[in-house]
Structure formats: structure tokens, C-alpha cells
Design an enzyme around this catalytic site. Sequence first.
Site, PDB file in Angstrom:
ATOM      1  N   LYS A  13       0.772  -1.463   0.060  1.00 38.04           N
ATOM      2  CA  LYS A  13      -0.002   0.264   0.072  1.00 38.04           C
ATOM      3  C   LYS A  13       0.960   1.362   0.085  1.00 38.04           C
ATOM      4  CE  LYS A  13      -2.245  -1.081   3.748  1.00 38.04           C
ATOM      5  NZ  LYS A  13      -1.695  -2.228   4.008  1.00 38.04           N
ATOM      6  N   ARG A  88     -10.499   1.088   9.501  1.00 35.07           N
ATOM      7  CA  ARG A  88     -10.162  -0.127   9.745  1.00 35.07           C
ATOM      8  C   ARG A  88     -11.420  -1.017  10.385  1.00 35.07           C
ATOM      9  NH1 ARG A  88      -4.621  -1.380  10.300  1.00 35.07           N
ATOM     10  NH2 ARG A  88      -3.374   0.533  10.388  1.00 35.07           N
ATOM     11  N   ARG A 127      13.108  -9.901   3.369  1.00 37.16           N
ATOM     12  CA  ARG A 127      13.706  -8.676   3.059  1.00 37.16           C
ATOM     13  C   ARG A 127      14.415  -8.188   4.182  1.00 37.16           C
ATOM     14  NH1 ARG A 127       7.825  -5.118   3.544  1.00 37.16           N
ATOM     15  NH2 ARG A 127       7.670  -5.082   5.886  1.00 37.16           N
ATOM     16  N   ARG A 161      13.995  -5.941   9.950  1.00 41.32           N
ATOM     17  CA  ARG A 161      13.264  -5.317  10.909  1.00 41.32           C
ATOM     18  C   ARG A 161      12.891  -6.414  11.646  1.00 41.32           C
ATOM     19  NH1 ARG A 161       8.521  -1.986   7.871  1.00 41.32           N
ATOM     20  NH2 ARG A 161       7.637  -2.869   9.614  1.00 41.32           N
ATOM     21  N   ARG A 172      -0.855 -10.493  11.675  1.00 40.25           N
ATOM     22  CA  ARG A 172      -1.333  -9.369  11.119  1.00 40.25           C
ATOM     23  C   ARG A 172      -2.358  -9.592  10.126  1.00 40.25           C
ATOM     24  NH1 ARG A 172       4.331  -5.911  10.066  1.00 40.25           N
ATOM     25  NH2 ARG A 172       4.565  -4.872  12.061  1.00 40.25           N
TER      26      ARG A 172
END
Length: 216
Positions: A13, A88, A127, A161, A172
Amino acid sequence: MDIILLGPPGAGKGTQAALLEDKFGMVQLSTGDMLRAAVKAGTEVGLKAKALMEAGELVPDEVVSGIIGEKLDDLGPDQGVIFDGYPRTAAQAVSLDEILAARGRKLDHVIELVVDEDALVERITGRFTCGNCGAGYHDTFKKPAKDNVCDVCGSSDFKRRPDDNEETVRTRMAEYRAKTQPILPIYEERGIVTKVDGMASMDEVSNAISTTLASG
């Protein structure tokens, strides 16, 4: 043109919103960024949010709505908006309609980036970035040309991260399915939802979104 970008964390997004800003001069409104900016600026709503966050409490919908209203009031009437991370919930969807209507605006499109959960887990958990220059890499899809050496600056300082792990990603995803996906029928009834393959290449996703917006 005012739109909502929907999709779970890692669906792309933020990347697509940045492309839309460049291509159409739209403005991305990310609730997290706006909350931090309002707190920093010391606005009336920002001070309320700061007090709540410092007390370890969730920021209620009316405070978030107030921050969105403040931001919209700062924009020109011809500036399109990309809502990222809001609404949301069904209650927030109702609030957004009211916020927009009060300013002579309305939602034109809701674009859902549809992703495959297993593929998304692989995309996110693989990543990493160069700790020196910030260049992005991936264990599978974009390895440095030379192992452990950044293509851009030559550094060997790479970082991941801490929340880029499978358990966090799947949590999530579950939260997105439980809380956010149920608002889709609200917009489907209006005929403004477009589903885009979020697993396609960045350019393909961007082109699909642009085609949707060009349709009016």
C-alpha cells in the site's frame, strides 16, 4: 478523487500510494503518520492523542477522525486523497463518510490489494536493507550481486526489521481478515470496490490502479 487503499501489512500500500502521489498529485493520509505529526505540531487533537498514548491507551475513533478532518482542511479542494490504514472498522467507515461529506467530498474508489498469505510471508520475512545507505534486498528475489556486500555503497552492514517474522506477519493477516475485510461489503454495495492482484509486479499493480482511477 478520494480513494481507500486496502490490504494487509506488506501488501504494498505504501509503495503504491507514493506512486499515486507522484503520478496524480494525490496526498497520502496514513493515520499513524498523521497522529505523530499532530502530536509533534501540538494541535488540539494532537494533544489529546499524546495524552492517551502516553497513558498507554488506544486513541479512540473520534480523535483519529478529528486528525483526519484537520488534515483535509489543510488541503485544496482539488487535491485527491489516498486513505491508508483508515478506515479499519465499520464504525470508522461511517465516520469517514461523515468527515468527507462535511467537506463536500466523497469516496470514488476502494482498491483492495489481494495477496496470497504464504507468498506474502515469504516476501516479508526475506527482506533486509543496507544499514548504511538503506538499499533494499531480499533473500530470494533481490540478493546483492556479491554476498554480504551492498551493491550501492559497498557496506556489509545489513539489517532486518525485528517484526519481519512469520508469526508477526500471520498475526497481522488474521487481524486484517477479522477487522478490516468486513468493511468491504459496505463499499461493494456502492459498486466502488476494485480488487487488484497485490502479488503482481509493482508496475503491474500501479498500472491496474491507474486504469481504475482513469475510469472515473
